[in-house]
Design an enzyme around this catalytic site. Structure first.
Site, PDB file in Angstrom:
ATOM      1  N   SER A  51       0.800  -1.230   0.000  1.00 46.15           N
ATOM      2  CA  SER A  51       0.000   0.000   0.000  1.00 46.15           C
ATOM      3  C   SER A  51       0.830   1.275   0.000  1.00 46.15           C
ATOM      4  CB  SER A  51      -0.942   0.011   1.212  1.00 46.15           C
ATOM      5  OG  SER A  51      -0.212   0.006   2.419  1.00 46.15           O
ATOM      6  N   ASP A 341      -3.264   8.589   7.606  1.00 41.83           N
ATOM      7  CA  ASP A 341      -4.083   7.724   8.453  1.00 41.83           C
ATOM      8  C   ASP A 341      -3.153   7.086   9.481  1.00 41.83           C
ATOM      9  OD1 ASP A 341      -2.772   5.610   7.143  1.00 41.83           O
ATOM     10  OD2 ASP A 341      -4.457   5.207   5.791  1.00 41.83           O
ATOM     11  N   HIS A 344      -0.225   5.269   7.005  1.00 42.77           N
ATOM     12  CA  HIS A 344       0.386   5.809   5.797  1.00 42.77           C
ATOM     13  C   HIS A 344       0.685   7.297   5.911  1.00 42.77           C
ATOM     14  CE1 HIS A 344      -2.177   2.336   4.628  1.00 42.77           C
ATOM     15  NE2 HIS A 344      -1.079   1.987   3.983  1.00 42.77           N
TER      16      HIS A 344
END
Length: 366
Positions: A51, A341, A344
């Site tokens: 991610s 978040d 990340h």
């Protein structure tokens, strides 16, 4: 997996602090093109990973590991454009493609609207939630490392059919390849499930991860890649989620995850050194992100960050993915936050970290 055809804060030793200071002269425009040695040009940038670098592949598969909804993409383009990037804006795959002068956005391979020019200048095979350990991707129902490699084989065939074997060989050999993975193996598969802990301790599990990384790099080399950058694992114990879960009342960095990251990075670097000797015509470049992240955390004001232990989304303590959604308020100034978040970084943080980790290493690809 079937996929569509297009489809604890450790104190830094003085030497590391001096090293960071020596390379951390950041220009106001972090994402600018970096001068390449000997007037080199790069035809394409190709990315594998999780991610941190996924630019939207998970939009096209059946998984809960998604972020194609607000407030993700709050600063992307004209604003409020969730694209499947796990940030408020750009992610490292985009920033790296810009640095090498290729293009400003690196599209996901599974985007059905890709054109030939998109393919010729590079695509992104990364999938949020993936890991070196095959079990990691299986548990998250995302695109495994082996499937990412299979997609790359398909990609090669597509461009061969379009531009011929000779041009394809040039594109493949002269492109820049980036691998970014490992955090999900430790943070999710090992720490949060009992499956691997029943058979592995951290030393043996990081052996497994490093072995899988080596196997992938050898396969990628066998498919023609020569200029390969491998991003190590960050100080994952310092992301807001692990501060919340394992950092105690003061939400310090979680030591166990950071120690695992250090151990894995040591083994990964050893594997890269061995492969460089085995394949002397290759350029295998280890890209340290662990120490730059700690350095930025310890020197937040230097880079304009005010909040380094909470994300911008919601409470900033645990929200990530589907928990960071349009029902959650976001901070008023995301550029002052290190994290978007609970896992990340923000686009601003990615720009800073990429400049520290990449700019003085780019010459090593040539």
């Amino acid at each position: 997996m079937k996929f569509p055809s297009q489809e604890l804060l450790f104190q830094l030793p003085a030497a590391i602090i001096l090293w960071c200071l020596s390379i951390a002269i950041i220009s106001p425009k972090y994402g600018c093109v970096v001068s390449l040695p000997n007037n080199e040009t790069v035809p394409a940038v190709i990315v594998f990973g999780d991610s941190i670098v996924d630019s939207g592949n998970n939009n096209y598969i059946t998984t809960i590991v998604k972020c194609n909804f607000q407030p993700y993409g709050e600063e992307f383009g004209g604003g409020n454009q969730p694209t499947g990037r796990f940030s408020n804006g750009l992610v490292p795959s985009d920033i790296i493609a810009t640095k090498f002068g290729v293009k400003k956005l690196l599209p996901p391979y599974l985007d059905p609207n890709l054109r030939l020019q998109d393919l010729l200048t590079g695509v992104n095979f990364a999938s949020g939630g993936a890991g070196y350990d095959p079990l990691t991707s299986e548990l998250a129902s995302v695109i495994s490392l082996s499937d990412q490699l299979e997609m790359f084989r398909e990609y090669k065939q597509k461009i061969k059919e379009a531009v011929g074997e000779n041009r394809t060989a040039t594109i493949i050999s002269k492109s820049i390849y980036i691998m970014c993975m490992g955090s999900n193996d430790i943070a999710n598969t090992y720490t949060q499930t009992p499956i691997r802990r029943a058979h592995y301790d951290i030393p043996s599990y990081t052996d497994l991860m490093a072995s899988q990384a080596s196997n992938f790099l050898q396969e990628l080399y066998g498919l023609g890649a020569r200029r390969i950058g491998v991003i190590g694992m960050p100080a994952i114990g310092c992301v807001p989620y692990h501060r919340t879960i394992g950092g105690g009342i003061h939400r310090a960095c979680s030591g166990s995850e950071n120690q695992a990251a250090i151990l894995f990075n040591t083994k990964l670097l050893s594997q890269i050194d061995a492969l460089q000797k085995k394949f002397p015509e290759s350029r295998l470049v280890y890209l340290d992100i662990y120490n730059p992240l700690l350095y930025v955390i310890q020197n937040r004001a230097k880079y304009g960050f005010e909040v380094i232990d909470k994300g911008c989304c919601g409470t900033g303590n645990i929200e990530v993915g589907i928990l960071c959604n349009h029902h959650k308020k976001t901070c008023s100034n995301s550029s002052s936050y290190l994290f978007w978040d609970s896992y990340h970084p923000t686009e601003e943080a990615y720009n800073v970290l990429c400049s520290i980790a990449f700019d003085n290493k780019i010459k090593d690809f040539f």
